[in-house]
Motif scaffolding. Sequence first.
Motif, PDB file in Angstrom:
ATOM      1  N   MET A   1     -15.148  -2.157  15.651  1.00  0.00           N
ATOM      2  CA  MET A   1     -13.881  -2.125  14.945  1.00  0.00           C
ATOM      3  C   MET A   1     -13.943  -1.152  13.761  1.00  0.00           C
ATOM      4  N   GLY A   2     -15.090  -1.070  13.098  1.00  0.00           N
ATOM      5  CA  GLY A   2     -15.224  -0.170  11.959  1.00  0.00           C
ATOM      6  C   GLY A   2     -14.980   1.276  12.327  1.00  0.00           C
ATOM      7  N   VAL A   3     -15.469   1.701  13.494  1.00  0.00           N
ATOM      8  CA  VAL A   3     -15.263   3.076  13.945  1.00  0.00           C
ATOM      9  C   VAL A   3     -13.783   3.296  14.236  1.00  0.00           C
ATOM     10  N   ALA A   4     -13.150   2.338  14.885  1.00  0.00           N
ATOM     11  CA  ALA A   4     -11.721   2.460  15.192  1.00  0.00           C
ATOM     12  C   ALA A   4     -10.897   2.562  13.914  1.00  0.00           C
ATOM     13  N   ILE A   5     -11.223   1.751  12.916  1.00  0.00           N
ATOM     14  CA  ILE A   5     -10.494   1.793  11.644  1.00  0.00           C
ATOM     15  C   ILE A   5     -10.671   3.150  10.978  1.00  0.00           C
ATOM     16  N   ALA A   6     -11.886   3.699  11.043  1.00  0.00           N
ATOM     17  CA  ALA A   6     -12.165   4.992  10.419  1.00  0.00           C
ATOM     18  C   ALA A   6     -11.471   6.142  11.143  1.00  0.00           C
ATOM     19  N   ARG A   7     -11.311   6.029  12.457  1.00  0.00           N
ATOM     20  CA  ARG A   7     -10.787   7.149  13.236  1.00  0.00           C
ATOM     21  C   ARG A   7      -9.302   7.053  13.567  1.00  0.00           C
ATOM     22  N   HIS A   8      -8.714   5.913  13.379  1.00  0.00           N
ATOM     23  CA  HIS A   8      -7.315   5.718  13.747  1.00  0.00           C
ATOM     24  C   HIS A   8      -6.569   5.083  12.582  1.00  0.00           C
ATOM     25  N   GLU A   9      -5.275   5.214  12.587  1.00  0.00           N
ATOM     26  CA  GLU A   9      -4.461   4.667  11.503  1.00  0.00           C
ATOM     27  C   GLU A   9      -4.167   3.193  11.757  1.00  0.00           C
ATOM     28  N   ILE A  10      -5.204   2.375  11.668  1.00  0.00           N
ATOM     29  CA  ILE A  10      -5.068   0.947  11.921  1.00  0.00           C
ATOM     30  C   ILE A  10      -4.717   0.200  10.641  1.00  0.00           C
ATOM     31  N   LYS A  11      -5.438   0.474   9.575  1.00  0.00           N
ATOM     32  CA  LYS A  11      -5.216  -0.227   8.309  1.00  0.00           C
ATOM     33  C   LYS A  11      -4.556   0.640   7.252  1.00  0.00           C
ATOM     34  N   MET A  12      -4.455   1.940   7.511  1.00  0.00           N
ATOM     35  CA  MET A  12      -3.855   2.846   6.538  1.00  0.00           C
ATOM     36  C   MET A  12      -3.297   4.057   7.276  1.00  0.00           C
ATOM     37  N   THR A  13      -2.092   4.461   6.911  1.00  0.00           N
ATOM     38  CA  THR A  13      -1.462   5.639   7.500  1.00  0.00           C
ATOM     39  C   THR A  13      -1.702   6.851   6.611  1.00  0.00           C
ATOM     40  N   ILE A  14      -1.298   8.023   7.093  1.00  0.00           N
ATOM     41  CA  ILE A  14      -1.369   9.227   6.264  1.00  0.00           C
ATOM     42  C   ILE A  14      -0.567   9.016   4.985  1.00  0.00           C
ATOM     43  N   ASP A  15       0.613   8.415   5.119  1.00  0.00           N
ATOM     44  CA  ASP A  15       1.450   8.188   3.934  1.00  0.00           C
ATOM     45  C   ASP A  15       0.762   7.279   2.929  1.00  0.00           C
ATOM     46  N   ASP A  16       0.095   6.214   3.410  1.00  0.00           N
ATOM     47  CA  ASP A  16      -0.654   5.323   2.513  1.00  0.00           C
ATOM     48  C   ASP A  16      -1.754   6.097   1.789  1.00  0.00           C
ATOM     49  N   LEU A  17      -2.470   6.938   2.527  1.00  0.00           N
ATOM     50  CA  LEU A  17      -3.556   7.733   1.955  1.00  0.00           C
ATOM     51  C   LEU A  17      -3.040   8.666   0.860  1.00  0.00           C
ATOM     52  N   ILE A  18      -1.963   9.363   1.147  1.00  0.00           N
ATOM     53  CA  ILE A  18      -1.421  10.323   0.181  1.00  0.00           C
ATOM     54  C   ILE A  18      -0.882   9.604  -1.053  1.00  0.00           C
ATOM     55  N   ARG A  19      -0.201   8.474  -0.865  1.00  0.00           N
ATOM     56  CA  ARG A  19       0.298   7.713  -2.022  1.00  0.00           C
ATOM     57  C   ARG A  19      -0.859   7.252  -2.907  1.00  0.00           C
ATOM     58  N   ALA A  20      -1.931   6.749  -2.288  1.00  0.00           N
ATOM     59  CA  ALA A  20      -3.099   6.299  -3.063  1.00  0.00           C
ATOM     60  C   ALA A  20      -3.745   7.472  -3.790  1.00  0.00           C
ATOM     61  N   ALA A  21      -3.880   8.601  -3.124  1.00  0.00           N
ATOM     62  CA  ALA A  21      -4.474   9.782  -3.756  1.00  0.00           C
ATOM     63  C   ALA A  21      -3.610  10.246  -4.925  1.00  0.00           C
ATOM     64  N   ASP A  22      -2.298  10.229  -4.754  1.00  0.00           N
ATOM     65  CA  ASP A  22      -1.398  10.648  -5.823  1.00  0.00           C
ATOM     66  C   ASP A  22      -1.565   9.760  -7.059  1.00  0.00           C
ATOM     67  N   ARG A  23      -1.733   8.470  -6.851  1.00  0.00           N
ATOM     68  CA  ARG A  23      -1.930   7.540  -7.977  1.00  0.00           C
ATOM     69  C   ARG A  23      -3.284   7.749  -8.646  1.00  0.00           C
ATOM     70  N   MET A  24      -4.313   8.038  -7.869  1.00  0.00           N
ATOM     71  CA  MET A  24      -5.680   8.078  -8.383  1.00  0.00           C
ATOM     72  C   MET A  24      -6.103   9.431  -8.953  1.00  0.00           C
ATOM     73  N   LEU A  25      -5.525  10.509  -8.467  1.00  0.00           N
ATOM     74  CA  LEU A  25      -5.954  11.836  -8.894  1.00  0.00           C
ATOM     75  C   LEU A  25      -5.412  12.183 -10.274  1.00  0.00           C
ATOM     76  N   SER A  26      -6.263  12.789 -11.083  1.00  0.00           N
ATOM     77  CA  SER A  26      -5.817  13.341 -12.360  1.00  0.00           C
ATOM     78  C   SER A  26      -5.196  14.708 -12.076  1.00  0.00           C
ATOM     79  N   PRO A  27      -4.468  15.291 -13.048  1.00  0.00           N
ATOM     80  CA  PRO A  27      -3.924  16.636 -12.828  1.00  0.00           C
ATOM     81  C   PRO A  27      -5.043  17.601 -12.419  1.00  0.00           C
ATOM     82  N   ASN A  28      -4.785  18.385 -11.413  1.00  0.00           N
ATOM     83  CA  ASN A  28      -5.735  19.322 -10.793  1.00  0.00           C
ATOM     84  C   ASN A  28      -6.872  18.626 -10.056  1.00  0.00           C
TER      85      ASN A  28
END
Length: 142
Positions: A1-28
Motif C-alpha cells: 500500500m505504501g508504494v501505491a500511495i507514493a505513486r498514485h493520488e490515493i491520499k493526496m492530489t496534485i491540488d492538495d500538494l500545491i496548496r500545502a507547498a504554497d502554505r509552507m514555502l517562504s518567498p522564493n
Amino acid sequence: MGVAIARHEIKMTIDDLIRAADRMLSPNGRLIVIYPAWRMIDIIIRMRGAGIEPKKAELIYSKPGENAIRVMVEGAKGGRRGLIVAPPFYIYDHNGRYSDAMRNMFGALTETPVLCRPDGRAGTDEMIRPATEDTDGNRNDT
C-alpha cells in the motif's frame, strides 16, 4: 500500500500538494516534484496558478529511444517567469547499464544492474534486479 500511495493520488492530489507547498514555502522557497511525464502540464499549470513559478523542467527517460517516464519540475514561490528545460536525464544507457548521469548522481552507492539471460548466464538485455524492501516493509521485486 505504501508504494501505491507514493505513486498514485490515493491520499493526496496534485491540488492538495500545491496548496500545502504554497502554505509552507517562504518567498522564493523552492518546490521540486517528480511526476509521471504525462502529468507535466497539470503540475506546471497548478504551480503557476498558486504563485509557484516553474523554473526548471527535466524529462526523465528509462533509456535513449523511449518516451519519457517522469518529469522533474522545480518551482519558486513568487518567482519571475522563465522556465529552463534541462537536457534529458537517462536512467540506463543503450546496454541496460546505469547511465553516466545516474552513476554521477548516486556515486559509489550505484551498482550497474546485473545483466543475464533466463538461463542465468551473462549476455542479454534482460535485467535481473535483486528484491528490495521499501521503508514501509513492502517487498519490491521489480
